[in-house]
Design an enzyme around this catalytic site. Structure first.
Site, PDB file in Angstrom:
ATOM      1  N   MET A  30      19.810  -8.087   8.786  1.00 48.68           N
ATOM      2  CA  MET A  30      20.155  -7.067   9.771  1.00 48.68           C
ATOM      3  C   MET A  30      19.776  -7.549  11.177  1.00 48.68           C
ATOM      4  SD  MET A  30      19.700  -3.415   7.967  1.00 48.68           S
ATOM      5  CE  MET A  30      17.950  -3.237   8.182  1.00 48.68           C
ATOM      6  N   GLU A  35      10.570 -15.354  11.487  1.00 44.53           N
ATOM      7  CA  GLU A  35      10.337 -16.503  10.609  1.00 44.53           C
ATOM      8  C   GLU A  35      10.626 -16.223   9.140  1.00 44.53           C
ATOM      9  OE1 GLU A  35       6.631 -18.648  11.388  1.00 44.53           O
ATOM     10  OE2 GLU A  35       6.917 -18.093  13.489  1.00 44.53           O
ATOM     11  N   GLY A  36      10.536 -14.950   8.734  1.00 42.98           N
ATOM     12  CA  GLY A  36      10.906 -14.599   7.360  1.00 42.98           C
ATOM     13  C   GLY A  36      12.377 -14.904   7.103  1.00 42.98           C
ATOM     14  N   HIS A  37      13.236 -14.420   7.992  1.00 46.12           N
ATOM     15  CA  HIS A  37      14.674 -14.711   7.865  1.00 46.12           C
ATOM     16  C   HIS A  37      14.916 -16.221   7.890  1.00 46.12           C
ATOM     17  CE1 HIS A  37      14.871 -10.672  10.068  1.00 46.12           C
ATOM     18  NE2 HIS A  37      15.476 -10.420   8.917  1.00 46.12           N
ATOM     19  N   LYS A 152       9.519 -10.053   0.032  1.00 48.01           N
ATOM     20  CA  LYS A 152       8.946  -8.864   0.672  1.00 48.01           C
ATOM     21  C   LYS A 152       9.694  -7.617   0.189  1.00 48.01           C
ATOM     22  CE  LYS A 152       9.655  -7.627   5.032  1.00 48.01           C
ATOM     23  NZ  LYS A 152       9.832  -6.181   5.278  1.00 48.01           N
ATOM     24  N   ARG A 190      10.617  -4.708  12.092  1.00 48.50           N
ATOM     25  CA  ARG A 190      10.022  -3.439  12.514  1.00 48.50           C
ATOM     26  C   ARG A 190       8.610  -3.601  13.087  1.00 48.50           C
ATOM     27  NH1 ARG A 190      13.136  -1.195   7.795  1.00 48.50           N
ATOM     28  NH2 ARG A 190      14.621   0.284   8.698  1.00 48.50           N
TER      29      ARG A 190
END
Ligand code: AMP
Length: 286
Positions: A30, A35-37, A152, A190
């Site tokens: 989204m 860094e997760g993406h 996650k 978020r």
């Protein structure tokens, strides 16, 4: 990096690549990339030939009182990050591309089934129906060989894997470990909503989950005792937190345990800091 906004342009590029013998890896997001993406993009880069990243803030997975309107967006930054980390094709579909009759006009949905009954599925009615439906649309549009999801959102990945199996999408669903800040806080788009104080307190979520894993390793088998210990750790470490749920569930079925822990469990939680809802989890083998 190519960038397109329509399914037909995307399909043309993807099909040309496939004809040339390339495998296709999809990273659905989204946006407001972090860094997760990017670790999902890196995994796709490592395992597939054409890396497709999609950015679409999907209205049908937000509840009426959730943050769809104010969800953080920064297309210019996303474009740079996606390109810098190895995306070949950035797909940024419009609302009408994904919902030709608008989100309200959608008549056929993917029902996510029993995996969506508890945890976030219980707190956010309709959320996983929106997620499963939009991911099915992306699978149909982009025909990936592999699609990448973060641990996650463990429940989300489990539902998508099951959807691919039950609906016959020839997509291998891959999961990637959660990327964290130095404090242990799981990275999330978020997190920008959090005040400095909230962000500091939010590190207790990871600490509480690790403590639960430690308790299981030390022989604790009672899910209620584990849940109570997590709640009390959060209450003492994060006075600003309001717990939505803390739950120990079967890691395969995502159903609450009937009795004591005997198989792999998922210890999962969702906690509000002000209006910001954070989630995290850990899987533990007894
Ligand atoms: P979102 O943009 O929040 O819908 O997330 C898109 C994908 O990135 C989902 O598969 C998430 O599970 C994954 N993701 C989000 N945060 C993280 C993180 N901290 N580490 C790894 N993957 C993540």
């Amino acid at each position: 990096m190519d960038e397109v906004t329509t399914g037909s342009e995307a399909r043309q590029i993807v099909r040309r690549a496939r004809c040339a013998g390339c495998s296709i890896g999809l990273v659905p997001t989204m946006g407001y990339l972090h860094e997760g993406h990017l670790s999902l993009v890196a995994a796709a880069r490592h395992e597939t030939d054409l890396v497709v990243t999609s950015i679409f803030v999907n209205p049908t997975q937000f509840g009426p009182n959730e943050d769809f309107e104010r969800y953080p967006r920064d297309m210019e930054r996303d474009r740079q990050l996606a390109a810098a980390t190895g995306t070949d094709l950035l797909v940024v579909p419009s609302g009408t591309e994904m919902y030709p009759d608008g989100p309200q006009g959608q008549r056929v949905w993917v029902e996510p089934g029993p995996l969506a009954k508890y945890l976030c599925g219980a707190s956010r009615p309709g959320h996983f129906r929106g997620v499963a439906t939009v991911v099915a649309k992306l699978f149909a549009m982009l025909e990936p060989d592999r699609a990448y999801f973060g641990e996650k959102d463990f429940q989300q990945a489990a539902i998508i894997r099951r959807m691919a199996r039950d609906l016959g999408f020839p997509v291998e669903v891959r999961t990637v470990p959660t990327v964290r800040e130095a404090s242990g806080l799981a990275r999330s788009s978020r997190n920008v909503y959090l005040s400095g104080e909230e962000r500091e307190q939010a590190s207790v979520l990871r600490a509480a989950l690790l403590e639960a894993a430690g308790n299981i390793a030390a022989g604790e088998r009672d899910p209620s005792a584990l849940e109570a210990a997590i709640r009390s750790r959060i209450a003492s470490g994060a006075p600003a937190a309001r717990v939505d749920y803390v739950s120990v569930v079967d890691a395969q079925t995502l159903q609450p345990l009937e009795g004591y822990i005997e198989r792999d469990v998922l210890v999962a939680l969702a906690v509000y800091f002000g209006g910001t809802r954070l989630i995290d989890n850990i899987t533990v083998s007894p």
